[in-house]
Design an enzyme around this catalytic site. Sequence first.
Site, short mmCIF file in Angstrom:
data_model
loop_
_atom_site.label_atom_id
_atom_site.label_comp_id
_atom_site.label_asym_id
_atom_site.label_seq_id
_atom_site.Cartn_x
_atom_site.Cartn_y
_atom_site.Cartn_z
N LYS A 13 0.85 -1.20 0.00
CA LYS A 13 0.00 0.00 0.00
C LYS A 13 0.88 1.24 0.00
CE LYS A 13 -4.01 1.97 2.49
NZ LYS A 13 -4.84 1.88 3.73
N SER B 48 -9.85 2.48 2.92
CA SER B 48 -8.95 3.16 2.02
C SER B 48 -8.07 2.23 1.19
CB SER B 48 -8.03 4.09 2.82
OG SER B 48 -7.19 3.34 3.68
N SER C 222 -9.94 -0.07 6.97
CA SER C 222 -9.35 0.05 5.63
C SER C 222 -8.73 -1.22 5.08
CB SER C 222 -8.30 1.16 5.63
OG SER C 222 -8.93 2.41 5.78
#
Lengths: 99, 509, 499
Positions: free
Chosen positions: B84, B159, B183
């Site tokens: 990420k 997210s 997330s």
Amino acid sequence: MSQLSRDEVAHLADLARIDLDAAELDHLAPQLNVILEAVASISGVAGDDVPPTSHPIPLTNVFREDVVVPGLTAEQALSGAPEAEEQRFRVPRILGDEQ
Amino acid sequence: MNYWITKTAAELVDALAAGETTSVELTQAHLDRIQAVDGDATSGIHAFLHVDAEGALAQAAESDARRAAGETRHLLDGVPIAVKDVLATQGLPTTCGSKILEGWVPPYDATVVRKVKAAGLPILGKTNMDEFAMGSSTEHSAYGPTRNPWDQTRIPGGSGGGSAAAVAAFEAPLALGTDTGGSIRQPGAVTGTVGVKPTYGAVSRYGLVALANSLDQVGPVTRTVLDSALLHELIGGHDPLDSTSVNQPVGAFVEAARQGAAGDLAGLKVGVIKELAGDGWQPGVMSRFAETVELLTELGAEVTEIACPSFVHAMATYYLILPAECSSNLAKFDAMRYGLRVVPDGDPSAETVMRATRDAGFGDEVKRRIMIGTYALSSGYYDAYYGQAQKVRTLISRDFAAAFEQVDVLVSPTSPTTAFPLGDKLDDPLAMYLQDLATIPANLAGVPGISVPAGLADEDGLPVGFQVLAPALADDRLYRVGAAVEAALSSRWGGILLNQAPSLEGGSQ
Amino acid sequence: MTTVTKLVDFDEVIEKFDPALGLEIHVELNTNTKMFCGCPAVFGGEPNTQVCPTCLGLPGAMPVVNGKAVESAIRIGLALNCEIAEWCRFARKNYFYPDMPKNFQTSQYDEPIAFEGFLDVDVEGETFRIEIERAHMEEDTGKSLHVGGSDGRIHGADYSLVDYNRAGIPLIEIVTKPILNTGDKAPLVAKAYVSAIRDLIVALGVSDARMDQGSIRADVNLSLAPKGAGGLGTRSETKNVNSLRSVERAVRYEMARHAGILLDGGSVLQETRHFHENDGSTSSGREKSDAEDYRYFPEPDLVPVAPSREWVEELRLTLPENPAERRVRLQGDWGFTDLEMRDAVAAGAIELIEETVAQGTAPQSARKWWVADLLRRANDAGVELAAVGVTPTQVAAVQALVDARTINDKLARQVFDGLIAGEGTPAEIIEKRGLAMVSDDGPLLAAIDEALAAQPAIAEKIRGGNLAAAGAIIGAVMKATRGQADAGRVRELILEKLA
Ligand SMILES: [Mg+2]
Ligand SMILES: [Zn+2]
């Protein structure tokens, strides 16, 4: 808890150093009030007897030995700098005052 | 689809060990898949913001050389991974999905990235995310949204939509995510994948660009529970660079996952959280959840309903604590040392440059949260907002403590709905926030949680997630229960849920 | 600023107002590493070479507390007779400034590590008890060079260049409660307090304590209230006053300035001021409205500091002798008068005299050299006495030569000239400069005969028993030998000769 006026939102943007124009203020101010209304629901939920939690897993006294460890070279430190000069970060003139 | 990309990480570990394939072959296969389906900001999955083909292949070659010389660094040595974009990667751009960090290349590695590199996992690239991890749809990425592999008109969650979509679209077998209010778990739920939020402090946050320091946690994003266990054991453990890191040995998660897969949950006490159901909860989500709870009973678990009365305040608590912390964390993005610098006309000063840069560099959601946080911390409001929120946080932790007196794990649907259409909630922050109703309490209390696929909702045929929560530092229970659910459902489905996802061949460009 | 500042005569200020002082002192600790990272915490060094992701505020980096800095903070707190918190936290002080990498300073807010202490200071024999409100831990900022504009000042500069080597160096901020009832001694009390803090820091060994290098920085708050009215007036805060003398001057100036405003019926602006070494004046800085909102909240990346009582008591045992008590002891040992002791303290000569005496020199001799001769040289050179260029060992060696009658005080001064000029050891200097006293009789007798022949009348007086007259002959001999004769021996020879 009270609603934020457009001026108050402008003041918050000022505190946060965000240069919002009039259109953005009109756009964001009502959204902020919707959010504030929602979060205001917690007022009075916890009494004075309830201790605050700042860390979910409580620890204390986490210390480092006073021993030097290698850091970054000046080149690495300045690698992301928008502007550098004399191995220093070059920044626009600073208004106001020494802190 | 290439044979190797459909395999789980655990299967790839065996194939590498047996010499049936090489890390270079696996890495190339995944790079080809990314090439084929990832597309760009306007079409395709768009799970990646940056792909490092060259670097990944070089790492893969080194891994193969090590293996040839009879030395491997870790079970997962040679298995590629996606990271990420909120985690600092030395030599790879790290933007956090924000314009303000466009082109920033960190001079250091996050601790979890250092561990991944040291273990020999080739890093395929950096995955898309809501700007600074603020959002539940990945639509708040400054570089364009990620699309859900199940239906590319819909959100992949957020997210961490990029990491979840990457594993769901078989672009990577493993990915790293971060979970501040859901997330990792909510994207896992809406993409039919597995996501784990470890106990707060169990995985180092050093090098994770903080959204809310007291809530953030790094965790695994995979297609199976066992793969999450393998990755969790690699990234977990104490880090002297993170003062909030828990100094405890890493749990035996792989073992727990294997044990759970055997399917015996006799004696396990399971609590269904009463407050996480009702209006606003999609019927298809609730029926899949009910079936899964029923399944637990069949596997020998004792199921009861548990009340957590303070959970109704979790949302409000979260949306005061998070903005407060992030308003301060994001102050460092000021155009002085790194990242974007916007110089306004006239006679600019440091201050006017800061203001112009932060206006141009931050998106709406970031601005909203910074201003809410600035307000919540300002003198005169501190006690009513931030102070009160930290007290309610205590009440939520007490609810968990009381619940875990009675049961071993708590369960709920991971998210109230399945994936919604892109754009649906963009200008309705509250509606977006509701996506995390079920995941937020775990972050507030620091307890671990997992989301595993529970099937497809009847009304839209989209994935539903089943969440399991355990006491702090009892992450192994997530793997035992998660693996049991996964094994039982997979045998019903004749394979993992993702096998029912539409093929993406030619699905882009 | 072109507005004329009216300054009121000090005596008038005192007769019409009661001054209230408040001092905030920042002490830079001499730990090996910074407050929250492993970077070296040393002064100087090439720009941006003592930095890491943490002290540069790079995204993702995290702080870890330096345990040694906490130890120093506790020892300072104990030395200031403070309570030591059983549990306290760091807090973020949020404000934007380019030399602050994170745009918040990691400091302490309502939970300082040390609080409620005091320090007694002596001013002209009178003791003032300064109450300490708190001592807390925080981090220093980077340093900016202001380019363009006038003399590198911030105002009118075109742009600035920032070096973050100093960012994150551990600071202890020591804050007094308002200091009242000092009257005309206010400027001296302020100076004596800062001096006492410096002595304490030196004795604790927790800082270089170099005001000239900014390792001790004082902010001086001053306000005036009408005589006998009680209460506190509006205060000004004069920042970074970096010498003891400047502290005194800053207080004097602000007293005169405040009085000027108040007597004209004006009201003092609450603001920060800058002190100017050249003329001892202060100039307006940033207006400090109470609206300034730092949005303090507990640092979520750090966990609480909870010093065990055992640890605190262990540290209490490491405290050095209180400087004030130590002085009383030394004055007794050395047999100095109050005046002699006060001069020695004012000269910053206590440690120097102690080391000199430790090497066998008589206390009065050590005092004579340091507080008289060497102090004058230091003042002329504009340096601290310790930096005058002569060591206690050398002073002891020179005095030993005087005691051995190899040289006299006059010649000794020339030896010090040589030492400061780096001409070598005292022996070498005496050799090179030919400073040894003439004490073998041959040349002395010759000089005596000459002198007696030149002054027969004096010779008669001496023969007649007027021994005092010998002085004139001794003087002549000293003259003839350019001061290198051993005066004692000359007297003996004259008397033998004329007996
Ligand atoms: Mg301070
Ligand atoms: Zn550092």
